[in-house]
Design an enzyme around this catalytic site. Structure first.
Site, PDB file in Angstrom:
ATOM      1  N   ASP A   8       1.017  -1.183   0.116  1.00 17.59           N
ATOM      2  CA  ASP A   8      -0.077   0.060   0.137  1.00 17.59           C
ATOM      3  C   ASP A   8       0.885   1.241   0.156  1.00 17.59           C
ATOM      4  OD1 ASP A   8      -2.461   1.529   0.311  1.00 17.59           O
ATOM      5  OD2 ASP A   8      -1.673   1.615   2.618  1.00 17.59           O
ATOM      6  N   ASP A  10      -0.297   4.996   1.187  1.00 17.05           N
ATOM      7  CA  ASP A  10      -0.354   5.975   2.286  1.00 17.05           C
ATOM      8  C   ASP A  10      -0.755   5.181   3.476  1.00 17.05           C
ATOM      9  OD1 ASP A  10      -1.030   8.518   1.083  1.00 17.05           O
ATOM     10  OD2 ASP A  10      -2.778   7.719   0.040  1.00 17.05           O
ATOM     11  N   LYS A 151      -8.691  -4.758  -3.787  1.00 15.03           N
ATOM     12  CA  LYS A 151      -7.394  -5.021  -4.048  1.00 15.03           C
ATOM     13  C   LYS A 151      -6.874  -6.280  -4.028  1.00 15.03           C
ATOM     14  CE  LYS A 151      -5.080  -1.777  -1.634  1.00 15.03           C
ATOM     15  NZ  LYS A 151      -4.394  -0.896  -0.779  1.00 15.03           N
ATOM     16  N   ASP A 174      -2.434  -0.698   5.800  1.00 12.88           N
ATOM     17  CA  ASP A 174      -2.671  -0.143   7.024  1.00 12.88           C
ATOM     18  C   ASP A 174      -4.298   0.100   7.103  1.00 12.88           C
ATOM     19  OD1 ASP A 174      -2.694   1.747   5.063  1.00 12.88           O
ATOM     20  OD2 ASP A 174      -3.237   3.402   6.810  1.00 12.88           O
ATOM     21  N   ASP A 178      -7.099  -2.668   2.699  1.00  9.56           N
ATOM     22  CA  ASP A 178      -6.065  -3.784   2.466  1.00  9.56           C
ATOM     23  C   ASP A 178      -6.597  -5.219   2.970  1.00  9.56           C
ATOM     24  OD1 ASP A 178      -3.990  -2.274   1.436  1.00  9.56           O
ATOM     25  OD2 ASP A 178      -4.027  -1.249   3.595  1.00  9.56           O
TER      26      ASP A 178
END
Length: 229
Positions: A8, A10, A151, A174, A178
């Site tokens: 990821d 951010d 994702k 995070d 995710d």
């Protein structure tokens, strides 16, 4: 041998203030396995990051709505319903919340992102009236997206194009978006700043947050150790 990575951006490759951490440019360019950048950001952002890292642009963007690997770009969701949700939200007095910044959604192909300052309750109420649309809170934006993409499915598609097993990947992330990546990767690490959904889905919750946590994973893998030990 190091494993392939699904990373990821951010909250994972960044500092607590949202900047790309400089260690990204030290640890990733020479990684001796494929690196897939899996993000909620619009398609150009992960492509640019991969390019500046000197890596092939192997990316999952817009929470799985766009997958680019092996020089092929696939758009996996239709933006019409998410856009209709946002239009209805604005008609009812909601504000997208980015002020004069139009770049957040300018290049977004399959979804719409709203500021976390937007009226979440109203947004979810409006979205509930539209089939096959959901609102995902990444901590950085509210993403109005198709329920048909995520994702994790993007990682399966990318792994297939790379002739790899998704379970060979180590994923670091995070947030809520995710969780699907963690479900298909062989090893899933949540940085210490991760939200509850990501922490619950991870194999390991790291002691360090943001890029500190990701760097600890990369350093452990390079040394042949299991992250978090």
């Amino acid at each position: 041998m190091v494993p392939p990575l699904a990373l990821d951006i951010d909250g994972t490759l960044t500092t607590p203030t949202g900047r790309i951490d400089g260690r990204v440019f030290e640890l990733l360019p020479d990684w001796d396995a494929p690196v897939v950048i899996a993000t909620g950001k619009a398609f150009p952002y992960p492509v640019a990051l991969a390019t500046f890292l000197g890596l092939p642009p192997q990316v999952i963007a817009e929470n799985g709505g766009v997958v680019h690997v092996a020089d092929e770009t696939t758009f996996l969701a239709d933006p019409d319903r998410p856009r209709a949700v946002v239009e209805a939200f604005e008609e009812r007095g909601g504000e997208i919340g980015w002020g004069d910044d139009t770049t957040v959604n300018r290049w977004r192909e399959t979804e719409v992102a709203l500021s976390t300052d937007a009226d979440e309750a109203l947004l979810r109420e409006v979205a509930a009236d539209v089939p096959d649309v959901e609102v995902v809170d990444t901590g950085y934006a509210f993403h109005v997206k198709s329920t048909s993409v995520n994702k994790g499915d993007g990682l399966v598609r990318a792994a297939e194009a790379l002739e790899l097993d998704p379970e060979s990947f180590v994923a670091v992330g995070d947030s809520e978006n995710d969780v699907s990546t963690f479900a298909v990767a062989g090893d899933a690490d949540a940085v210490a700043n991760a939200d509850a959904a990501a922490r619950d889905a991870a194999d390991v919750v790291l002691d360090e947050g943001f890029m500190d946590g990701t760097a600890s994973v990369l350093e452990a893998l390079s040394a042949g150790r299991t992250p978090g030990e």
